[in-house]
Design a protein around this motif. Structure first.
Motif, mmCIF file in Angstrom:
data_model
loop_
_atom_site.group_PDB
_atom_site.id
_atom_site.type_symbol
_atom_site.label_atom_id
_atom_site.label_comp_id
_atom_site.label_asym_id
_atom_site.label_seq_id
_atom_site.Cartn_x
_atom_site.Cartn_y
_atom_site.Cartn_z
ATOM 1 N N SER A 76 78.302 63.353 37.468
ATOM 2 C CA SER A 76 77.644 63.085 36.384
ATOM 3 C C SER A 76 75.738 63.770 36.973
ATOM 4 O O SER A 76 74.487 63.491 37.178
ATOM 5 N N PHE A 77 75.169 64.511 35.860
ATOM 6 C CA PHE A 77 73.298 65.104 35.981
ATOM 7 C C PHE A 77 73.355 64.124 34.766
ATOM 8 O O PHE A 77 72.130 64.594 34.291
ATOM 9 N N ALA A 78 73.601 62.980 33.585
ATOM 10 C CA ALA A 78 72.711 62.429 32.934
ATOM 11 C C ALA A 78 72.161 61.912 32.699
ATOM 12 O O ALA A 78 70.671 61.859 32.630
ATOM 13 N N HIS A 79 71.082 61.207 34.564
ATOM 14 C CA HIS A 79 70.174 60.427 35.104
ATOM 15 C C HIS A 79 69.030 61.334 34.883
ATOM 16 O O HIS A 79 68.095 61.115 35.388
ATOM 17 N N ARG A 80 69.134 62.604 34.919
ATOM 18 C CA ARG A 80 68.769 63.317 34.910
ATOM 19 C C ARG A 80 67.126 63.740 34.171
ATOM 20 O O ARG A 80 67.597 64.062 33.023
ATOM 21 N N ASP A 81 66.206 63.950 34.829
ATOM 22 C CA ASP A 81 65.096 64.507 33.682
ATOM 23 C C ASP A 81 65.076 65.132 32.263
ATOM 24 O O ASP A 81 65.156 65.012 31.133
ATOM 25 N N TYR A 83 68.178 66.807 31.660
ATOM 26 C CA TYR A 83 69.247 66.380 30.498
ATOM 27 C C TYR A 83 68.616 65.467 29.501
ATOM 28 O O TYR A 83 68.876 65.808 28.755
ATOM 29 N N THR A 84 67.879 63.665 29.719
ATOM 30 C CA THR A 84 67.460 63.286 29.375
ATOM 31 C C THR A 84 66.802 63.727 27.787
ATOM 32 O O THR A 84 66.451 63.816 27.104
ATOM 33 N N GLY A 85 65.713 64.676 29.003
ATOM 34 C CA GLY A 85 64.637 65.456 28.163
ATOM 35 C C GLY A 85 65.375 66.797 26.729
ATOM 36 O O GLY A 85 64.453 66.826 25.590
ATOM 37 N N VAL A 86 66.605 67.486 27.312
ATOM 38 C CA VAL A 86 67.007 67.921 26.369
ATOM 39 C C VAL A 86 67.902 67.393 25.335
ATOM 40 O O VAL A 86 67.675 67.958 24.190
ATOM 41 N N ARG A 88 66.379 64.196 24.706
ATOM 42 C CA ARG A 88 65.882 63.530 23.054
ATOM 43 C C ARG A 88 65.166 64.004 22.090
ATOM 44 O O ARG A 88 64.965 63.564 20.859
ATOM 45 N N THR A 89 64.753 65.777 23.096
ATOM 46 C CA THR A 89 64.280 66.508 21.499
ATOM 47 C C THR A 89 65.022 67.323 21.319
ATOM 48 O O THR A 89 64.135 68.479 20.335
ATOM 49 N N ALA A 90 66.193 67.543 21.326
ATOM 50 C CA ALA A 90 66.882 69.284 21.061
ATOM 51 C C ALA A 90 66.398 70.285 21.033
ATOM 52 O O ALA A 90 66.483 71.082 21.316
ATOM 53 N N ARG A 91 65.094 70.472 22.075
ATOM 54 C CA ARG A 91 64.323 71.610 22.867
ATOM 55 C C ARG A 91 64.760 71.995 23.966
ATOM 56 O O ARG A 91 64.965 71.083 24.783
ATOM 57 N N PRO A 92 64.260 73.345 24.616
ATOM 58 C CA PRO A 92 64.269 73.794 25.525
ATOM 59 C C PRO A 92 63.188 72.226 26.911
ATOM 60 O O PRO A 92 62.208 72.711 25.930
ATOM 61 N N TYR A 93 63.391 71.980 28.253
ATOM 62 C CA TYR A 93 62.765 71.124 27.942
ATOM 63 C C TYR A 93 62.337 71.314 29.936
ATOM 64 O O TYR A 93 63.022 72.135 30.416
ATOM 65 N N VAL A 94 60.500 71.406 30.024
ATOM 66 C CA VAL A 94 60.612 71.699 31.472
ATOM 67 C C VAL A 94 60.305 70.029 31.997
ATOM 68 O O VAL A 94 59.622 69.522 31.708
ATOM 69 N N SER A 95 61.184 70.059 33.116
ATOM 70 C CA SER A 95 61.314 68.270 33.297
ATOM 71 C C SER A 95 60.053 68.222 34.535
ATOM 72 O O SER A 95 59.802 68.776 35.163
ATOM 73 N N GLU A 96 60.187 66.962 35.355
ATOM 74 C CA GLU A 96 59.698 66.476 36.189
ATOM 75 C C GLU A 96 59.181 66.998 37.212
ATOM 76 O O GLU A 96 60.860 67.741 37.289
ATOM 77 N N ALA A 97 59.115 67.312 38.210
ATOM 78 C CA ALA A 97 59.972 67.165 39.853
ATOM 79 C C ALA A 97 60.594 66.574 40.545
ATOM 80 O O ALA A 97 60.481 65.152 40.792
ATOM 81 N N TYR A 98 61.453 67.082 41.296
ATOM 82 C CA TYR A 98 62.435 66.548 42.324
ATOM 83 C C TYR A 98 63.203 67.418 42.995
ATOM 84 O O TYR A 98 63.072 68.894 43.226
ATOM 85 N N GLU A 99 63.902 66.757 43.469
ATOM 86 C CA GLU A 99 64.753 67.224 45.100
ATOM 87 C C GLU A 99 65.826 67.531 44.979
ATOM 88 O O GLU A 99 66.652 66.508 44.686
ATOM 89 N N THR A 100 65.764 68.873 44.602
ATOM 90 C CA THR A 100 67.641 69.725 44.287
ATOM 91 C C THR A 100 68.095 68.923 44.879
ATOM 92 O O THR A 100 68.175 69.104 45.996
ATOM 93 N N ALA A 101 70.211 68.892 44.883
ATOM 94 C CA ALA A 101 70.959 69.164 45.098
ATOM 95 C C ALA A 101 72.045 70.931 45.972
ATOM 96 O O ALA A 101 72.461 70.435 46.558
ATOM 97 N N ALA A 113 68.141 73.646 28.023
ATOM 98 C CA ALA A 113 68.377 74.102 27.131
ATOM 99 C C ALA A 113 69.526 74.109 26.547
ATOM 100 O O ALA A 113 70.740 73.911 27.578
ATOM 101 N N TYR A 114 69.818 73.235 25.657
ATOM 102 C CA TYR A 114 71.341 73.637 24.643
ATOM 103 C C TYR A 114 71.956 75.161 24.333
ATOM 104 O O TYR A 114 71.200 75.758 23.956
#
Length: 557
Positions: A76-81, A83-86, A88-101, A113-114
């Protein structure tokens, strides 16, 4: 801002792509996996800064990833910024920086984006597609800009995380920025729509060192003159010889000041109240072409002041001089060439129209900045415009077509069986084919048409000032030209490299947006491939318009 908004536009356009929506909506199985793999590959190759592509269910569970990383599928990636940004806004979203897996665990930002079944924001969400964009890709072009400007850049995301720390990529995102001990000159600017902050810094010692030398020289003059005046007043009766030595010292300091100005790397020009040049150093001679003997006593407005400042100067010389402002203007050389300079201009206090200026040549800097902007909008493989350039130009053309009643059509060109070509001949040969196809499309295109690489093996040719039948005819000439290249392709039913083309109007029918036009062209391309490939198909709505519109333009014949 252009880079990240362009990336967001890229992800949003893929999320709306008919083939991707159809693949996401299919039942689980090999057919769905194969279709998603093809779409992911095209999205992955659309930009060199992309490190990976994710697809999750609407609840955040990861179902597909590129590059393949089996150990994270099903998490589950529901904790990622992102995921929550899309959500919350229902629009394309640019996240905060993080270290990918994914492999190598690079530091990234995600653009998500959806994927919706149905057009527009009312469509039913099928999942979320996310692209991870490497921070070292951001550093690759911001570093060049920073070096050209002689500054250090710090880039901070919307949550205070440091993406680039004074020109160097950080290994871990941190919420604080270490402040240097030396005094810095600083300017900040916010990146619209993303909430990022860019901070530019330059050490004050480096920036102000020339002024420091000049200030010390001026202070030395003041000290010497004050001392001379004080001693002369005290010993006026019997210290005439000392007064003469003090006057000689002042003249020596004035000569020293003139020497400093004359030795400056920047051109120095001073103008009196009558608008005539009174000072002109060696750097001014080299930059502008006139010797000091020729320039001094000449009208500055006719000699050097460029057209962008001349009218304001002639109407009000004092206002044109400003109040110590630094500005970019053009000046005239002896050969009549307009030269771009950065002008540090100030007026002499209490004397209207009397001013001095340092002029620094910025021609190379402007050329470098233009080269950077051009490269950011050009596909490096084919030399065609890239997706960012296409998006910008289409919005401009669409507005003009609606306003002036012009007819503009899009030809979406796809190299047939290109994956099979790569599998047979190799990716280097595939790159050569894409370059050859781009050259031929550009050669056959009319003077007002434009070529862009849409992604992977797809190109877009903008057919300007065309009617429906003429646009289809122009697209047919493109198809024939590629087939006539006779590039061998043993995996093709035609034996050579061919293209399929979908054609759609940019602004017709009324109310069609840029995204609608691209989707219409994509549907027409899909029909061309379904009908056997190596053919041109006009979008269904435009076929009706073509039947009712006489096509008599000689340019499209």
């Amino acid at each position: 801002q252009r880079e990240m908004v362009g990336m967001r536009t890229l992800v949003d356009s893929f999320a709306r792509r008919t083939l991707l929506v159809r693949a996401v909506g299919q039942p689980a199985g090999k057919d769905r996996d194969a279709a998603l793999k093809l779409q992911f590959q095209q999205l992955f190759n659309a930009h060199p800064g992309i490190a990976g592509v994710f697809l999750t269910e609407t609840d955040g569970v990861l179902t597909h990833v590129r590059p393949i990383t089996p150990e994270i599928v099903g998490r589950s990636f529901a904790h990622r910024d992102w995921y929550t940004g899309v959500r919350r806004t229902a629009r394309p979203y640019v996240s905060e920086a993080y270290e990918t897996a994914i492999g190598g665990k690079p530091l990234v930002v995600a653009v998500a984006a959806y994927v919706r079944a149905g057009a527009g924001a009312d469509g039913v969400p099928l999942g979320i597609i996310a692209v991870v964009y490497r921070l070292d890709a951001i550093r690759s072009f911001t570093g060049e800009v920073a070096a050209a400007q002689g500054v250090q850049l710090t880039i901070i995301d919307q949550n205070g995380g440091v993406l680039i720390d004074r020109g160097s990529a950080v290994h871990n995102v941190t919420k604080t920025v270490s402040e240097p001990t030396e005094r810095l000159l600083e300017e900040r600017a916010e990146v619209d729509e993303l909430g990022w902050m860019v901070r530019a810094q330059m050490p004050a010692v480096s920036a102000l060192s020339p002024m420091g030398h000049l200030r010390r020289a001026v202070l030395s003059v003041i000290a010497t003159v004050c001392l001379a005046i004080g001693l002369t007043a005290a010993y006026a009766a019997w210290e005439l010889s000392r007064r003469r030595r003090a006057a000689a010292a002042v003249r020596a300091v004035e000569q020293r000041l003139r020497g400093l100005i004359d030795a400056s790397n920047d051109a120095f020009v001073s103008v009196d109240a009558q608008g005539q040049v009174v000072e002109w150093n060696r750097a001014a001679e080299q930059l502008l072409g006139w010797t000091a003997a020729e320039a001094v006593g000449t009208d500055a407005a006719q000699l050097v002041i460029g057209p962008d400042l001349r009218e304001a100067y002639l109407s009000d010389p004092g206002a044109a001089a400003g109040s110590g402002q630094r500005m970019e203007v053009t000046v005239l050389t002896r050969d009549g060439v307009q030269l771009a300079v950065e002008m540090s201009l100030w007026s002499t206090e209490g004397e209207s129209g009397v001013f001095s200026a340092f002029l620094h040549d910025i021609t190379d800097r402007q050329r470098h900045e233009l080269d950077l902007l051009t490269s950011a909008r050009t596909d490096p493989l084919t030399g065609a415009g890239n997706r960012l350039r296409l998006t910008e130009d289409l919005h401009t053309l669409s507005a003009g077509a609606v306003r002036h009643g012009r007819h503009v059509y899009l030809a979406l060109v796809d190299v047939d069986s290109f994956k099979l070509y790569n599998d047979t001949y190799g990716h280097l040969a595939g790159d050569d084919v894409l370059r050859s196809v781009a050259i031929e499309l550009r050669r056959v295109s009319r003077g007002g048409d434009s070529l862009y690489r849409y992604g992977g093996e797809e190109f877009v040719v903008v057919l300007a000032d065309s009617l429906p039948g003429g646009a289809a005819g122009a697209a047919e000439r493109l198809r024939i030209a590629v087939e006539d290249l006779m590039l061998p392709h043993v995996g093709s039913a035609f034996g050579v490299v061919t293209v399929s083309i979908g054609v759609a109007a940019l602004a017709e029918p009324a109310g069609r947006t840029v995204d609608d036009a691209l989707r219409a062209a994509d549907l027409a391309l899909y029909a061309a491939k379904g009908a056997g490939r190596n053919r041109v198909e006009l979008h269904a709505a435009d076929v009706v318009i073509a039947a009712a519109t006489p096509d008599r333009r000689p340019s499209d014949a």
